[in-house]
Design an enzyme around this catalytic site. Structure first.
Site, PDB file in Angstrom:
ATOM      1  N   TYR A 121       0.806  -1.223   0.000  1.00  0.00           N
ATOM      2  CA  TYR A 121       0.000   0.000   0.000  1.00  0.00           C
ATOM      3  C   TYR A 121       0.838   1.271   0.000  1.00  0.00           C
ATOM      4  O   TYR A 121       0.291   2.366  -0.037  1.00  0.00           O
ATOM      5  CB  TYR A 121      -0.949   0.002   1.218  1.00  0.00           C
ATOM      6  CG  TYR A 121      -1.987  -1.100   1.137  1.00  0.00           C
ATOM      7  CD1 TYR A 121      -1.607  -2.435   1.200  1.00  0.00           C
ATOM      8  CD2 TYR A 121      -3.336  -0.821   1.000  1.00  0.00           C
ATOM      9  CE1 TYR A 121      -2.536  -3.456   1.123  1.00  0.00           C
ATOM     10  CE2 TYR A 121      -4.278  -1.835   0.918  1.00  0.00           C
ATOM     11  CZ  TYR A 121      -3.862  -3.149   0.981  1.00  0.00           C
ATOM     12  OH  TYR A 121      -4.787  -4.154   0.891  1.00  0.00           O
ATOM     13  N   LYS A 175       2.203 -15.493   4.708  1.00  0.00           N
ATOM     14  CA  LYS A 175       2.350 -16.466   3.620  1.00  0.00           C
ATOM     15  C   LYS A 175       3.848 -16.747   3.497  1.00  0.00           C
ATOM     16  O   LYS A 175       4.444 -16.671   2.421  1.00  0.00           O
ATOM     17  CB  LYS A 175       1.738 -15.853   2.344  1.00  0.00           C
ATOM     18  CG  LYS A 175       1.569 -16.800   1.196  1.00  0.00           C
ATOM     19  CD  LYS A 175       0.513 -17.859   1.388  1.00  0.00           C
ATOM     20  CE  LYS A 175       0.564 -18.849   0.234  1.00  0.00           C
ATOM     21  NZ  LYS A 175      -0.041 -20.145   0.533  1.00  0.00           N
ATOM     22  N   ASP A 211      -3.987 -18.557   3.787  1.00  0.00           N
ATOM     23  CA  ASP A 211      -4.994 -19.354   3.055  1.00  0.00           C
ATOM     24  C   ASP A 211      -5.700 -20.319   4.009  1.00  0.00           C
ATOM     25  O   ASP A 211      -6.929 -20.451   3.991  1.00  0.00           O
ATOM     26  CB  ASP A 211      -4.378 -20.083   1.851  1.00  0.00           C
ATOM     27  CG  ASP A 211      -2.995 -20.660   2.108  1.00  0.00           C
ATOM     28  OD1 ASP A 211      -2.458 -20.470   3.224  1.00  0.00           O
ATOM     29  OD2 ASP A 211      -2.442 -21.314   1.211  1.00  0.00           O
ATOM     30  N   ASP A 244      -6.591  -6.570   5.099  1.00  0.00           N
ATOM     31  CA  ASP A 244      -7.652  -5.970   4.278  1.00  0.00           C
ATOM     32  C   ASP A 244      -8.607  -7.073   3.802  1.00  0.00           C
ATOM     33  O   ASP A 244      -9.833  -6.959   3.907  1.00  0.00           O
ATOM     34  CB  ASP A 244      -6.972  -5.281   3.079  1.00  0.00           C
ATOM     35  CG  ASP A 244      -7.906  -4.402   2.274  1.00  0.00           C
ATOM     36  OD1 ASP A 244      -9.118  -4.411   2.562  1.00  0.00           O
ATOM     37  OD2 ASP A 244      -7.435  -3.726   1.349  1.00  0.00           O
ATOM     38  N   ASP A 304     -12.867  -8.567   5.336  1.00  0.00           N
ATOM     39  CA  ASP A 304     -14.138  -8.627   4.606  1.00  0.00           C
ATOM     40  C   ASP A 304     -14.802  -9.975   4.875  1.00  0.00           C
ATOM     41  O   ASP A 304     -16.021 -10.052   5.106  1.00  0.00           O
ATOM     42  CB  ASP A 304     -13.927  -8.457   3.090  1.00  0.00           C
ATOM     43  CG  ASP A 304     -14.059  -6.996   2.660  1.00  0.00           C
ATOM     44  OD1 ASP A 304     -13.673  -6.115   3.454  1.00  0.00           O
ATOM     45  OD2 ASP A 304     -14.545  -6.732   1.540  1.00  0.00           O
TER      46      ASP A 304
END
Ligand SMILES: NC(=O)c1ccc[n+]([C@@H]2O[C@H](COP(=O)([O-])OP(=O)(O)OC[C@H]3O[C@@H](n4cnc5c(N)ncnc54)[C@H](O)[C@@H]3O)[C@@H](O)[C@H]2O)c1
Length: 304
Positions: A89, A140, A173, A197, A201
């Site tokens: 970002y 990850k 994941d 982020d 959701d």
């Protein structure tokens, strides 16, 4: 502004200097080309005011709001702490040979020792403050070995300072899979900017959707900024159908941050009543408009 300025040059310094907290509504107007205002104001505040911890509580208020079967309110009660000032970002990268068949695009993922360490420490301190038992770091690192390696090493070092809090790790994941299968296992999750982020959701869906999710952008000791997780939902504009609860819970979060825990609790309680009695917008099972739903909570508060 008409001349294209999104915020005056001294705007962020003024906010940091003159306020303890900022309550921000969702940004994003499709009439503005490239959405530059949302990016400059929102990311500007996060980066320029160094609001490094994005705190997103995930709490199911009523069983009917969760899309998973058999999941009860006590099964969804965790907090995501998202790193808020680094990662992809930071807008570092570029394009080469744009518009040709040989085009190359790079987007750099920034992870600093300082940035990683402070957000991980924040997550452990938040766990301790809220009487929570576990902090899980998600990355990850099996594939993104350089950035992930830094997160792994720093997480172990900081976890060692908090013997009273259990530390865990999960690849992002696998985390998504477990969040949908068994959200009860989570307590505090700390992760980088991009994974935070995305997973929030998914987490918002567990509590009834984006209309229910609150957040704070925090730098302890500095002016912090509070905003609902959702964006401006352009298709809802002017229709009186957007759920106001995400914004109202955000206000409660801000009050708690400012030391007004009792007032925050009153707001949370009024929201819980609205949800239980279905005095809400349609996305969470009611039939009220935005204004009416917000007014109902306001009246419940004034009666409490
Ligand atoms: N913090 C912010 O200000 C913020 C965050 C995300 C997106 N945005 C901006 O908002 C604009 C729209 O983005 P988007 O469509 O990707 O995300 P969005 O969060 O605005 O909407 C996505 C979906 O979430 C649901 N939703 C959102 N707000 C809701 C509410 N109050 N009540 C009920 N349901 C709600 C709706 O189903 C909506 O279609 C874009 O300009 C984007 O850049 C701003």
């Amino acid at each position: 502004m008409k001349d294209g300025t999104t915020i005056p040059t001294d705007g962020f310094a003024m906010l940091a200097r003159d306020f303890h907290a900022i309550f921000l509504g969702a940004l994003g107007d499709p009439r503005v080309p490239s959405n530059i205002h949302a990016k400059e104001i929102l990311l500007g505040m996060r980066f320029k005011m160094d609001l490094y911890a994005n705190v997103r509580p995930v709490k199911l208020l009523d069983e009917s709001l969760c899309p998973l079967k058999g999941v009860k309110p006590q099964d969804v009660d965790f907090v995501v702490v998202r790193e808020n000032t680094e990662g992809p970002y930071v807008d570092a990268g570029g394009v080469f040979k744009q518009g040709t068949a040989d085009e190359v695009a790079t987007q750099e993922d920034f992870n600093t020792r300082k940035g990683v360490e402070r957000v991980i420490r924040f997550a452990f301190e938040l766990a301790r403050k809220q009487g929570r038992k576990k902090v899980l770091m998600s990355d990850k690192s099996n594939v993104m070995t350089y950035a992930g390696g830094l997160w792994q090493r720093v997480f172990k070092l900081v976890a060692a300072e908090f013997a009273d809090i259990q530390s865990q790790h999960m690849y992002v994941d696998a985390l998504c899979m477990h969040m949908a299968r068994d959200p009860k296992q989570f307590d505090v999750i700390v992760t980088n900017n991009m994974f935070g982020d995305i997973i929030t959701d998914l987490a918002a869906a567990l509590q009834g959707g984006l209309g229910m999710a609150a957040s704070g952008n925090i730098h302890p000791g500095k002016a912090s900024m509070f905003e609902p997780v959702h964006g401006s939902a352009p298709p809802f504009a002017g229709k009186n159908i957007a759920n106001p609860i995400g914004a109202i819970l955000t206000a409660a979060m801000m009050l708690e941050h400012l030391g007004l825990a009792k007032e925050a609790e009153r707001i949370n309680h009024a929201v819980l009543e609205a949800v239980r009695q279905k005095k809400t917008t349609a996305d969470v099972g009611g039939s009220l408009g935005t204004r009416e739903a917000a007014d109902w909570i306001g009246l419940a508060l004034s009666r409490a």
